[in-house]
Design an enzyme around this catalytic site. Structure first.
Site, PDB file in Angstrom:
ATOM      1  N   GLY A  93      20.321  47.601 -10.805  1.00 14.27           N
ATOM      2  CA  GLY A  93      20.171  48.746 -10.759  1.00 14.27           C
ATOM      3  C   GLY A  93      21.019  49.572 -11.577  1.00 14.27           C
ATOM      4  O   GLY A  93      20.735  50.821 -12.053  1.00 14.27           O
ATOM      5  N   ASP A 317      30.840  47.292  -3.232  1.00 16.37           N
ATOM      6  CA  ASP A 317      29.892  45.885  -3.312  1.00 16.37           C
ATOM      7  C   ASP A 317      30.686  44.887  -2.518  1.00 16.37           C
ATOM      8  O   ASP A 317      30.283  43.592  -2.831  1.00 16.37           O
ATOM      9  CB  ASP A 317      29.974  45.601  -4.758  1.00 16.37           C
ATOM     10  CG  ASP A 317      29.191  46.688  -5.600  1.00 16.37           C
ATOM     11  OD1 ASP A 317      28.179  47.221  -5.105  1.00 16.37           O
ATOM     12  OD2 ASP A 317      29.193  46.618  -6.953  1.00 16.37           O
ATOM     13  N   ARG A 389      25.218  38.653  -3.667  1.00 18.16           N
ATOM     14  CA  ARG A 389      26.634  38.914  -2.768  1.00 18.16           C
ATOM     15  C   ARG A 389      26.708  38.548  -1.598  1.00 18.16           C
ATOM     16  O   ARG A 389      27.540  38.063  -1.025  1.00 18.16           O
ATOM     17  CB  ARG A 389      27.153  40.250  -2.933  1.00 18.16           C
ATOM     18  CG  ARG A 389      27.250  40.880  -4.481  1.00 18.16           C
ATOM     19  CD  ARG A 389      28.348  42.099  -4.591  1.00 18.16           C
ATOM     20  NE  ARG A 389      27.913  42.834  -5.788  1.00 18.16           N
ATOM     21  CZ  ARG A 389      28.528  42.229  -6.757  1.00 18.16           C
ATOM     22  NH1 ARG A 389      29.173  41.423  -6.970  1.00 18.16           N
ATOM     23  NH2 ARG A 389      28.382  43.431  -7.881  1.00 18.16           N
TER      24      ARG A 389
HETATM   25  C1  S3P Z   1      27.861  50.380  -9.821  1.00 15.88           C
HETATM   26  C2  S3P Z   1      27.992  51.407  -9.064  1.00 15.88           C
HETATM   27  C3  S3P Z   1      27.774  51.124  -7.699  1.00 15.88           C
HETATM   28  C4  S3P Z   1      27.812  49.546  -7.210  1.00 15.88           C
HETATM   29  C5  S3P Z   1      27.110  48.860  -8.505  1.00 15.88           C
HETATM   30  C6  S3P Z   1      27.699  49.028  -9.937  1.00 15.88           C
HETATM   31  C7  S3P Z   1      28.336  50.770 -11.472  1.00 15.88           C
HETATM   32  O1  S3P Z   1      26.527  51.699  -7.274  1.00 15.88           O
HETATM   33  O2  S3P Z   1      27.161  49.003  -6.014  1.00 15.88           O
HETATM   34  O3  S3P Z   1      26.796  47.236  -8.083  1.00 15.88           O
HETATM   35  O4  S3P Z   1      28.467  49.976 -12.142  1.00 15.88           O
HETATM   36  O5  S3P Z   1      28.252  52.066 -11.822  1.00 15.88           O
HETATM   37  P1  S3P Z   1      26.382  52.967  -6.768  1.00 15.88           P
HETATM   38  O6  S3P Z   1      26.799  53.846  -7.825  1.00 15.88           O
HETATM   39  O7  S3P Z   1      24.673  53.283  -6.525  1.00 15.88           O
HETATM   40  O8  S3P Z   1      26.854  53.072  -5.404  1.00 15.88           O
END
Ligand code: S3P
Length: 437
Positions: A93, A317, A389
């Protein structure tokens, strides 16, 4: 692939953690559009970050990799070129959302895709503000990937955006789009989320203004290449921190881990639960840099707590690992204000509750959280829901279970921590990795 963990292990010794995932993505993205050569040490060699590396190459950026060392030949802010096919971010993501921001204001169209899990994750949260900036971006009808971007060179305009959820991915996506926008892009957060993008932009000499919950930048400036040393990933360290707290007679030193305060909520929460964790600063944060420390963790009694909702984004996380700590604590641990956990690589509230019940721990979810009743862990078979995780967290439960803990569907551990089982075994976890026949 599955993990089988026999009870009774003790974690002892010291280890370095693999490179920080969030910083590895950002080093690639900013290095790609900087002027000059960015050298990166400590890059995370895992599927998620290698997907972003592949995307940068497909966009015409020269990236040479030797293990965890990168040489990125920056193409400058206007040097990216049209990729031949779709850019595939696999499970990541972060990769997809950040690169969507980078590509919103380019001269060419792009298509961004991901695996089954990523193809279920919400993209409306970036689509709407990017459209407000002038981007031409489409998602599936359900607001999920694939993302189709038509390119909007010189068509983006900065906006003042109040984020409905605290998300570093959304914030970073908009800041990256803002590099190509006319005027100022301003993002306001409802609560602090990790500030790696802001810090790294500043360290590439890009002017970024930060005031309270607001971050702003003006489009059109250039980035200057620099050397980056990526610290160890605190999110990977979290499994070992919890393991060392719950494993009988355990004591671990985790070296060179990033301890950015917008990221280290897990340390505060575990300390609130009574965890003995010392942080020895290893490197001070120079301007725009990331603070780094060695973590020294000793086993001890933990107590259940109500986790303060404002700490949730700072440990977003780490809840799978925290749930295992809660299962070993006396009393009840309550998490609230954590609905975001439902839209991660899996629905982590349900995946943790199901897994905890499968190993004999009482757990109940509510819309935005979970209650966990600490006590004895029986052992049994858990489904990771294909979430790295969840898999690593339940492996640590074997340190305190009466019977073995088997975790099914663990191949996705390679997205963030390919050598997890080997590292854990070397430190004393009685883990074996089995291919399902
Ligand atoms: C991340 C932000 C988080 C986190 C992801 C990494 C990043 O997501 O859960 O594993 O590197 O900016 P969200 O910003 O959608 O909460």
């Amino acid at each position: 692939m599955r993990f089988a963990v026999r009870p009774g292990g003790t974690l002892r010794g010291s280890a370095a953690m693999p490179g920080d995932k969030s910083l590895s993505h950002r080093a690639l993205i900013l290095g790609a559009i900087a002027d000059g050569v960015t050298r990166v040490e400590g890059f995370l060699e895992a599927q998620d970050t290698l997907a972003t590396l592949g995307a940068m190459r497909a966009l015409g950026v020269g990236v040479e990799r030797s293990g965890a060392t990168l040489r990125i030949d920056g193409v400058g802010r206007d040097g990216l070129t049209r990729p031949e096919g779709a850019l595939d971010f696999g499970n990541s993501g972060t990769g997809l959302r950040l690169v969507a921001g980078l590509l919103a204001g380019q001269a060419f169209p792009t298509r961004l895709i991901g695996d089954e899990s990523l193809s279920r994750r919400p993209m409306g949260r970036i689509r709407e503000p990017l459209r407000a900036m002038g981007a031409r971006i489409r998602t599936s009808e359900g607001g999920t990937p694939p993302l189709q971007m038509e390119g909007a060179k010189n068509l983006l305009t900065g906006i003042d955006y109040e984020m409905p959820v605290a998300s570093a991915q959304v914030k970073s996506c908009l800041l990256l789009a803002g590099l190509y926008a006319k005027g100022v892009t301003r993002v306001r957060e409802p609560a602090p989320s990790r500030d790696h993008t802001e810090r790294m932009l500043a360290s590439f000499d890009y002017p970024v203004e930060r005031a309270g919950s607001c971050v702003a930048l003006e489009g059109g400036h250039r980035l200057r290449a620099r050397a980056i040393r990526v610290p160890g990933d605190l999110s990977s360290a979290a499994f070992f921190m919890v393991g060392a707290l719950i494993g009988r007679d355990s004591a671990l030193r985790l070296e060179g881990v990033g301890v950015n305060p917008t990221r280290s909520g897990v340390i505060r929460i575990l300390r609130d639960m009574g965890g003995r964790i010392a942080v020895h600063p290893a490197r001070d944060a120079a301007a725009g840099e990331e603070p780094v420390g060695d973590l020294v963790v000793h086993a001890g009694e933990l107590r259940g707590i109500d986790i303060a909702p404002e700490l949730v984004p700072l440990a977003i996380d780490e809840f799978p690992a925290l749930c295992i700590a809660a299962a070993c604590a006396s009393g009840v641990t309550r998490v609230r204000g954590a609905a975001e956990l439902r839209v991660k690589e899996s629905d982590r509230l349900e995946a943790m509750a199901r897994g905890l019940r499968a190993i004999g721990v009482e757990a109940r979810t509510v819309a935005d959280g979970i209650d966990i009743h600490g006590g004895a862990i029986e052992g049994g078979t858990v489904d990771s829901s294909g979430d790295h995780r969840i898999a690593m967290a339940f492996a640590m439960a074997g340190l305190r279970s009466r019977e073995p803990v088997v975790v099914e569907d663990c191949a996705n551990v390679a997205t963030s921590f390919p050598c997890f089982a080997g590292t854990a075994a070397a430190l004393g976890l009685r883990i074996s990795q089995e291919e399902r026949g």
